[in-house]
Write a protein that holds these residues in place. Structure first.
Motif, mmCIF file in Angstrom:
data_model
loop_
_atom_site.group_PDB
_atom_site.id
_atom_site.type_symbol
_atom_site.label_atom_id
_atom_site.label_comp_id
_atom_site.label_asym_id
_atom_site.label_seq_id
_atom_site.Cartn_x
_atom_site.Cartn_y
_atom_site.Cartn_z
ATOM 1 N N MET A 506 -12.944 -2.546 -22.589
ATOM 2 C CA MET A 506 -12.085 -2.340 -21.420
ATOM 3 C C MET A 506 -11.533 -0.919 -21.388
ATOM 4 O O MET A 506 -11.476 -0.277 -20.341
ATOM 5 N N LEU A 507 -11.145 -0.426 -22.562
ATOM 6 C CA LEU A 507 -10.584 0.919 -22.639
ATOM 7 C C LEU A 507 -11.642 1.956 -22.277
ATOM 8 O O LEU A 507 -11.373 2.919 -21.536
ATOM 9 N N LEU A 508 -12.876 1.740 -22.781
ATOM 10 C CA LEU A 508 -13.976 2.658 -22.470
ATOM 11 C C LEU A 508 -14.318 2.613 -20.976
ATOM 12 O O LEU A 508 -14.504 3.662 -20.339
ATOM 13 N N SER A 509 -14.384 1.399 -20.428
ATOM 14 C CA SER A 509 -14.691 1.253 -18.995
ATOM 15 C C SER A 509 -13.629 1.932 -18.144
ATOM 16 O O SER A 509 -13.937 2.610 -17.151
ATOM 17 N N PHE A 510 -12.383 1.714 -18.520
ATOM 18 C CA PHE A 510 -11.275 2.332 -17.784
ATOM 19 C C PHE A 510 -11.419 3.856 -17.789
ATOM 20 O O PHE A 510 -11.212 4.528 -16.790
ATOM 21 N N SER A 511 -11.787 4.415 -18.951
ATOM 22 C CA SER A 511 -11.925 5.864 -19.080
ATOM 23 C C SER A 511 -13.076 6.388 -18.206
ATOM 24 O O SER A 511 -12.950 7.417 -17.526
ATOM 25 N N PRO A 533 -5.272 7.884 -0.442
ATOM 26 C CA PRO A 533 -5.086 8.182 -1.886
ATOM 27 C C PRO A 533 -5.925 7.256 -2.768
ATOM 28 O O PRO A 533 -5.423 6.342 -3.432
ATOM 29 N N ILE A 534 -7.276 7.469 -2.746
ATOM 30 C CA ILE A 534 -8.201 6.587 -3.491
ATOM 31 C C ILE A 534 -7.907 6.618 -4.982
ATOM 32 O O ILE A 534 -7.947 5.599 -5.669
ATOM 33 N N ALA A 538 -7.149 3.275 -7.027
ATOM 34 C CA ALA A 538 -8.120 2.856 -8.046
ATOM 35 C C ALA A 538 -7.466 2.729 -9.416
ATOM 36 O O ALA A 538 -7.691 1.765 -10.161
ATOM 37 N N VAL A 539 -6.661 3.751 -9.720
ATOM 38 C CA VAL A 539 -5.972 3.713 -11.022
ATOM 39 C C VAL A 539 -5.055 2.496 -11.113
ATOM 40 O O VAL A 539 -5.002 1.804 -12.135
ATOM 41 N N THR A 540 -4.359 2.195 -10.024
ATOM 42 C CA THR A 540 -3.433 1.047 -10.014
ATOM 43 C C THR A 540 -4.177 -0.268 -10.220
ATOM 44 O O THR A 540 -3.766 -1.121 -11.029
ATOM 45 N N ILE A 541 -5.307 -0.440 -9.487
ATOM 46 C CA ILE A 541 -6.078 -1.684 -9.597
ATOM 47 C C ILE A 541 -6.647 -1.846 -10.994
ATOM 48 O O ILE A 541 -6.539 -2.913 -11.625
ATOM 49 N N VAL A 542 -7.276 -0.772 -11.505
ATOM 50 C CA VAL A 542 -7.892 -0.851 -12.834
ATOM 51 C C VAL A 542 -6.833 -1.095 -13.900
ATOM 52 O O VAL A 542 -7.022 -1.888 -14.830
ATOM 53 N N LEU A 543 -5.700 -0.391 -13.743
ATOM 54 C CA LEU A 543 -4.617 -0.560 -14.732
ATOM 55 C C LEU A 543 -4.062 -1.986 -14.704
ATOM 56 O O LEU A 543 -3.773 -2.574 -15.757
ATOM 57 N N PHE A 544 -3.961 -2.544 -13.482
ATOM 58 C CA PHE A 544 -3.478 -3.921 -13.344
ATOM 59 C C PHE A 544 -4.432 -4.911 -14.034
ATOM 60 O O PHE A 544 -4.015 -5.791 -14.781
#
Length: 559
Positions: A506-511, A533-534, A538-544
């Motif tokens: 998950m951490l690798l995918s997020f990166s 503001p893509i 995107a960061v918000t969705i992935v972080l969630f």
């Protein structure tokens, strides 16, 4: 678990602080409760496991339990019986646990009596002494007089003790669960089962109606015996929180040690003490589970008085027979009988090394074979048997450990009184009685009839059971259960490794996703969508999503 921590946070911190104080900080850290300590205490904590004071492990455990209060004192007293799992040095130290506490204010005691009987103490009793005659962690006793003239002892449960015990037991369950997950020895010695046994025992002790029943049973059993005094229970003045009995006040063990009162012969008194206990255990099948000096009184004419039947043991006919077989096998040098008896009496583990077990029993047999009863100490015999069972992780039922502990306590009293009598020598006639009873023609006929009935009954049901089994086999519905030792522990390790791999992926995918978005924003062509503001979305969705997965891993407790 989190909710319980918050609800009992203050008590958790008290317990954790005391554990660290007596050198068990490493345990607190291993089970994940180190954060409950304040920062200064965390810095000062000793994690070596040795404690800061030059005391033995048994002394540190005893002092720790005393400081933690009534529930933990009772836990220590229960553990003192378990020499089948605890080293003898620790069990010996736990037997010294002091159950004497500061008495509760008499007004609180009178309030409980008024609530139980719907009237003030002055209306219930002709006289009620404000000063208590005994105070323990669960209750205290007062001398009083009934309106009919009888002198009585009134035992009252301490105010709010139920909630205190309930909260502490809830915390004990949590701690036992954490230890069970972390340590192999906790699973081996079934710590969770010990807490369950303790919870049952302490709740029984809090119910005075149960103690009243035990007392009445033994009062009835000894009603024709002038040498044994059991207090009478007054039901009209007793309840779940109050117990009223005959007031008994005679000589104590210490009185007899300092001087011999008139009308008492110590040797005769010791013989009656042992016989009265053996009558309880091997004839009646219900015996006093804690015959320490505080629960015994002595009178002129070599009479013995028992009080406090909150803890009793039970032996049914089979258990009495097995106990007799154990002693006979030991004294007659019959290892096969010892093996058979211990196999029936105890919980044998599946992976028992039978050859080594028999070798150890051979060594034990040789130690006592043909030795005169006068030269055998029951405490040593019990200790040696428990050492063998402990070595092979064999579980001994509570009533046997309670009987062993009671016999050791009695032998200690006899030694204090300088009496050179052997409990085993006095027990020998009981062994003959049990043997004669077992060979009784009437009883043998009854057993033969019942066994024959079982054989016939099972034979009748065998065809239908066989047909049902074959039907299930034919339809493929038969379920096979396999028990693999340590399987759960290994699966937990695999689960933990899988969760860590998932976390890494998950951490690798997020990166990678984040890097792609940043590159796209930096070098991609501008368009209408560029005004949205893509990157932030995107960061918000992935972080969630990342936090959801992470939370589920941590909640499983296997990271």
């Amino acid at each position: 678990m989190i909710g319980k921590h918050i609800r009992h946070l203050k008590r958790y911190r008290e317990i954790v602080s005391v554990l660290v104080k007596y050198g068990f900080g490493y345990l607190v850290k291993d089970v994940g409760l180190f954060h409950l300590l304040s920062l200064p205490k965390q810095i000062a904590a000793d994690l070596s496991g040795n404690g800061k004071e030059q005391r033995s492990l048994g002394q540190r455990i005893r002092l720790m339990l005393e400081e933690l209060g009534p529930t933990f004192i009772k836990l220590g007293q229960l553990l003192s019986l378990r020499t089948d799992i605890l080293p003898e040095q620790i069990a010996d130290e736990l037997r010294n646990l002091q159950d004497q506490v500061t008495p509760v204010n008499v007004e609180s005691i009178k309030q409980i009596i008024a609530e139980e009987f719907g009237a003030p103490v002055e209306e219930v009793f002709a006289r009620f002494d404000d000063s208590c005659i005994a105070a323990a962690s669960m209750g205290q006793a007062h001398h009083a007089q009934l309106k009919s003239g009888e002198e009585v002892a009134v035992k009252i449960r301490r105010p709010d003790i139920e909630s205190i015990v309930a909260n502490d037991i809830e915390i004990l369950w949590d701690l036992a669960s954490l230890v069970d997950k972390r340590y192999e020895w906790a699973r081996t010695y079934q710590v969770l089962d010990l807490v369950e046994e303790f919870s049952t025992a302490v709740h029984k002790e809090l119910d005075y109606t149960r103690e009243a029943r035990n007392t009445k049973k033994l009062y009835s059993f000894f009603s024709d015996n002038d040498q044994v005094v059991i207090p009478k229970v007054y039901d009209d003045y007793s309840s779940a929180r109050v117990l009223t009995l005959d007031y008994i006040n005679g000589y104590k063990v210490q009185d007899l040690i300092e001087h011999t009162p008139a009308g008492i012969d110590k040797t005769t008194l010791c013989e009656w003490l042992v016989r009265s206990f053996l009558d309880q255990a091997l004839i009646f099948g219900i015996f006093h589970g804690d015959p320490h000096p505080g629960n015994l009184f002595f009178f002129s004419g070599n009479k013995i008085g028992y009080i406090d039947f909150g803890q009793v043991g039970y032996l049914n006919e089979t258990m009495k027979r097995d106990f007799g077989d154990l002693i006979i096998g030991l004294m007659k040098g019959n290892t096969d009988l010892l093996v058979r008896t211990l196999s029936v009496m105890t919980d044998i583990p599946d992976d028992l090394n039978e050859r080594q077990f028999k070798t150890d029993l051979d060594a034990l047999r040789e130690k006592y074979y043909m030795l005169p009863f006068k030269k055998v100490h029951i405490g040593k015999v019990v200790h040696d048997i428990f050492e063998v069972t402990k070595k092979h992780r064999i579980g001994i039922p509570k009533n046997y450990t309670l009987l062993g502990k009671s016999l050791i306590t009695l032998e200690g009293i006899i030694t204090q009184l300088d009496c050179e009598i052997s409990i085993l020598e006095l027990a020998e006639p009981y062994g003959h009685k049990l043997l004669i009873h077992r060979l009784n023609l009437t009883d043998l006929t009854k057993k033969l009839f019942m066994n024959s009935y079982d054989v016939v009954d099972n034979s009748i049901h065998l065809p239908s059971l066989l047909r049902k089994t074959l039907t299930h086999l034919n339809k493929g519905k038969t379920r096979v259960e396999m028990k693999l030792p340590q399987l759960e522990f290994l699966l937990a390790k695999v689960d933990r490794a899988a969760n860590r791999i998932s976390f890494s992926i998950m951490l690798l995918s997020f990166s990678i996703i984040l890097a792609c978005i940043i590159l796209g924003e930096a070098f991609g062509a501008r368009s209408l969508i560029s005004n949205i503001p893509i990157l932030g979305i995107a960061v918000t969705i992935v972080l969630f999503m990342f936090m959801i997965v992470l939370l589920s891993i941590f909640r499983s407790g296997r990271f």
